[in-house]
Design an enzyme around this catalytic site. Structure first.
Site, PDB file in Angstrom:
ATOM      1  N   GLY A  51     -27.898  33.305   6.052  1.00  0.00           N
ATOM      2  CA  GLY A  51     -29.088  33.716   5.013  1.00  0.00           C
ATOM      3  C   GLY A  51     -29.876  32.590   4.961  1.00  0.00           C
ATOM      4  O   GLY A  51     -30.349  32.065   5.817  1.00  0.00           O
ATOM      5  N   GLU A  52     -30.350  32.198   3.639  1.00  0.00           N
ATOM      6  CA  GLU A  52     -31.273  30.939   3.448  1.00  0.00           C
ATOM      7  C   GLU A  52     -30.308  30.100   2.934  1.00  0.00           C
ATOM      8  O   GLU A  52     -30.251  30.082   1.624  1.00  0.00           O
ATOM      9  CB  GLU A  52     -32.275  31.419   2.683  1.00  0.00           C
ATOM     10  N   SER A  53     -30.116  28.910   3.497  1.00  0.00           N
ATOM     11  CA  SER A  53     -29.435  27.698   3.063  1.00  0.00           C
ATOM     12  C   SER A  53     -29.991  27.283   1.834  1.00  0.00           C
ATOM     13  O   SER A  53     -29.291  26.759   1.073  1.00  0.00           O
ATOM     14  CB  SER A  53     -29.577  26.731   4.142  1.00  0.00           C
ATOM     15  N   CYS A  83     -24.383  30.044  10.570  1.00  0.00           N
ATOM     16  CA  CYS A  83     -25.788  29.949  10.506  1.00  0.00           C
ATOM     17  C   CYS A  83     -26.556  28.966   9.126  1.00  0.00           C
ATOM     18  O   CYS A  83     -26.125  27.870   9.174  1.00  0.00           O
ATOM     19  CB  CYS A  83     -26.591  31.138  10.529  1.00  0.00           C
ATOM     20  N   ARG A 110     -33.016  22.639  10.581  1.00  0.00           N
ATOM     21  CA  ARG A 110     -33.252  23.957  10.491  1.00  0.00           C
ATOM     22  C   ARG A 110     -34.215  24.571  11.163  1.00  0.00           C
ATOM     23  O   ARG A 110     -35.321  24.125  11.583  1.00  0.00           O
ATOM     24  CB  ARG A 110     -33.598  23.980   8.961  1.00  0.00           C
ATOM     25  N   ILE A 139     -30.340  33.813  14.787  1.00  0.00           N
ATOM     26  CA  ILE A 139     -31.470  34.405  13.742  1.00  0.00           C
ATOM     27  C   ILE A 139     -32.060  33.203  13.095  1.00  0.00           C
ATOM     28  O   ILE A 139     -31.202  32.661  12.216  1.00  0.00           O
ATOM     29  CB  ILE A 139     -31.022  35.411  12.978  1.00  0.00           C
ATOM     30  N   ARG A 140     -32.996  32.743  13.726  1.00  0.00           N
ATOM     31  CA  ARG A 140     -33.656  31.549  12.775  1.00  0.00           C
ATOM     32  C   ARG A 140     -32.671  30.501  12.626  1.00  0.00           C
ATOM     33  O   ARG A 140     -32.283  30.001  11.590  1.00  0.00           O
ATOM     34  CB  ARG A 140     -34.423  31.775  11.484  1.00  0.00           C
ATOM     35  N   HIS A 176     -24.200  34.382  14.771  1.00  0.00           N
ATOM     36  CA  HIS A 176     -23.670  35.330  13.667  1.00  0.00           C
ATOM     37  C   HIS A 176     -22.496  36.115  14.079  1.00  0.00           C
ATOM     38  O   HIS A 176     -22.705  37.026  14.597  1.00  0.00           O
ATOM     39  CB  HIS A 176     -24.632  36.185  13.310  1.00  0.00           C
ATOM     40  N   GLU A 178     -20.540  37.714  12.267  1.00  0.00           N
ATOM     41  CA  GLU A 178     -20.710  38.831  11.546  1.00  0.00           C
ATOM     42  C   GLU A 178     -21.418  40.067  11.846  1.00  0.00           C
ATOM     43  O   GLU A 178     -21.512  40.990  11.160  1.00  0.00           O
ATOM     44  CB  GLU A 178     -20.721  38.367   9.851  1.00  0.00           C
TER      45      GLU A 178
HETATM   46  N1  GLN Z   1     -33.237  29.665   8.749  1.00  0.00           N
HETATM   47  C1  GLN Z   1     -32.140  30.032   7.734  1.00  0.00           C
HETATM   48  C2  GLN Z   1     -31.901  28.621   6.892  1.00  0.00           C
HETATM   49  O1  GLN Z   1     -32.614  27.494   7.490  1.00  0.00           O
HETATM   50  C3  GLN Z   1     -30.635  30.092   8.397  1.00  0.00           C
HETATM   51  C4  GLN Z   1     -30.914  31.575   9.044  1.00  0.00           C
HETATM   52  C5  GLN Z   1     -29.735  32.500   9.033  1.00  0.00           C
HETATM   53  O2  GLN Z   1     -28.768  32.102   8.299  1.00  0.00           O
HETATM   54  N2  GLN Z   1     -29.739  33.413   9.922  1.00  0.00           N
HETATM   55  O3  GLN Z   1     -31.299  28.592   6.014  1.00  0.00           O
END
Ligand code: GLN
Length: 204
Positions: A51-53, A83, A110, A139-140, A176, A178
Site C-alpha cells: 500500500g502506502e507506507s 512492499c 522507497r 509495484i512502485r 506482492h 498477494e
Molecule cells: N511505494 C509505496 C511506498 O513507498 C509501496 C508500494 C506498494 O506497496 N506497492 O510505501
C-alpha cells in the site's frame, strides 16, 4: 495443529489486505482483519500488506498500534511484510524521513526502481522455495539497499538487488505474493507460524 485453527491477522488499515486474506483463506487458515491493539494477543501470525507506507504508519499511530505491534513482533510473533509492509518494518529508509517500526535490520529506498520502471514483473529464484521460479510482481516497490548480519537474503533480481529476506520471525518481500496465484510465499510463512506456535505452546 490443523491449519484451520491457525489464526493469521492481516493489518487492514490501508492497501492490499483483502488480497492477503484471500491467499491465506485458500491455504485453509483462519484469516482476520486487524485494526485494534487487543486483537494482537489472539494471533499466531501477522501480515503487513502493500500500500502506502506513509499512510499505513500514520494509521498505525492513530489506532494506537505502534508499541503493541513492536512488542508482539519482538516477542516472536511471525510477520510477513510485503512492499510497503517491508518499509514499515525496516530500521532505515534512505530516501525519505519516516518514523519506521524499526524491527527489520535493513536499509530501504522507497520507490527505489524509479519512476520510469515503477512497475514490472520478474521471475525469481527464492532460496527458501523449492520448485519452479516465482513470478515477482513489483509495484512502485522499495529497494533493499543493504542488510545487517542476522538477515538472510532469500531472493535477488538478476541485477543483484535484494528483494526478499528473513530475520528470524520477520519475512519480507519487496514484491506482492498477494497478487499471484502461486501460494508458496504464504505457505512458507505458514511454516514459520507453525514452528512458532509449537515452541510457544510447549512453554505454556
Ligand atoms: N511505494 C509505496 C511506498 O513507498 C509501496 C508500494 C506498494 O506497496 N506497492 O510505501
Amino acid at each position: 495443529m490443523s491449519p484451520s485453527s491457525t489464526r493469521i491477522g492481516v493489518l487492514a488499515l490501508q492497501g492490499s489486505f483483502s488480497e492477503h486474506m484471500k491467499s491465506l483463506t485458500q491455504l485453509g487458515v483462519d484469516a482476520v482483519e486487524v485494526r485494534l491493539p487487543d486483537q494482537l494477543a489472539t494471533l499466531d501470525g501477522l501480515v503487513i500488506p502493500g500500500g502506502e507506507s506513509t499512510t499505513i504508519l500514520k494509521l498505525i499511530d492513530e489506532y494506537g498500534l505502534r508499541e503493541p505491534l513492536r512488542r508482539a513482533i519482538t516477542l516472536g510473533l511471525p510477520v510477513l511484510g510485503t512492499c510497503a509492509g517491508v518499509i514499515c518494518l525496516a530500521t532505515h529508509v534512505t530516501s525519505h524521513s519516516m518514523d519506521l517500526l524499526n524491527l527489520l535490520h535493513i536499509s530501504v529506498a522507497r520507490n527505489g526502481f524509479g519512476r520510469q520502471v515503477d512497475s514490472f514483473e520478474e521471475d525469481l529464484s527464492i532460496s527458501a522455495l523449492p520448485g519452479p521460479v516465482y513470478r515477482g510482481v513489483f509495484i512502485r516497490a522499495p529497494v533493499i539497499e543493504s542488510s545487517n548480519d542476522g538477515v538472510e537474503v532469500l531472493a535477488r533480481l538478476a541485477n543483484g538487488t535484494i528483494v526478499a529476506c528473513r530475520q528470524n520471525n520477520i519475512l519480507a518481500t519487496c514484491f506482492h505474493p498477494e497478487f499471484v496465484e502461486d501460494l508458496r510465499v504464504h505457505a512458507y510463512f505458514l511454516d514459520m507460524v507453525t514452528q512458532y506456535v509449537c515452541t510457544r505452546d510447549a512453554h505454556d
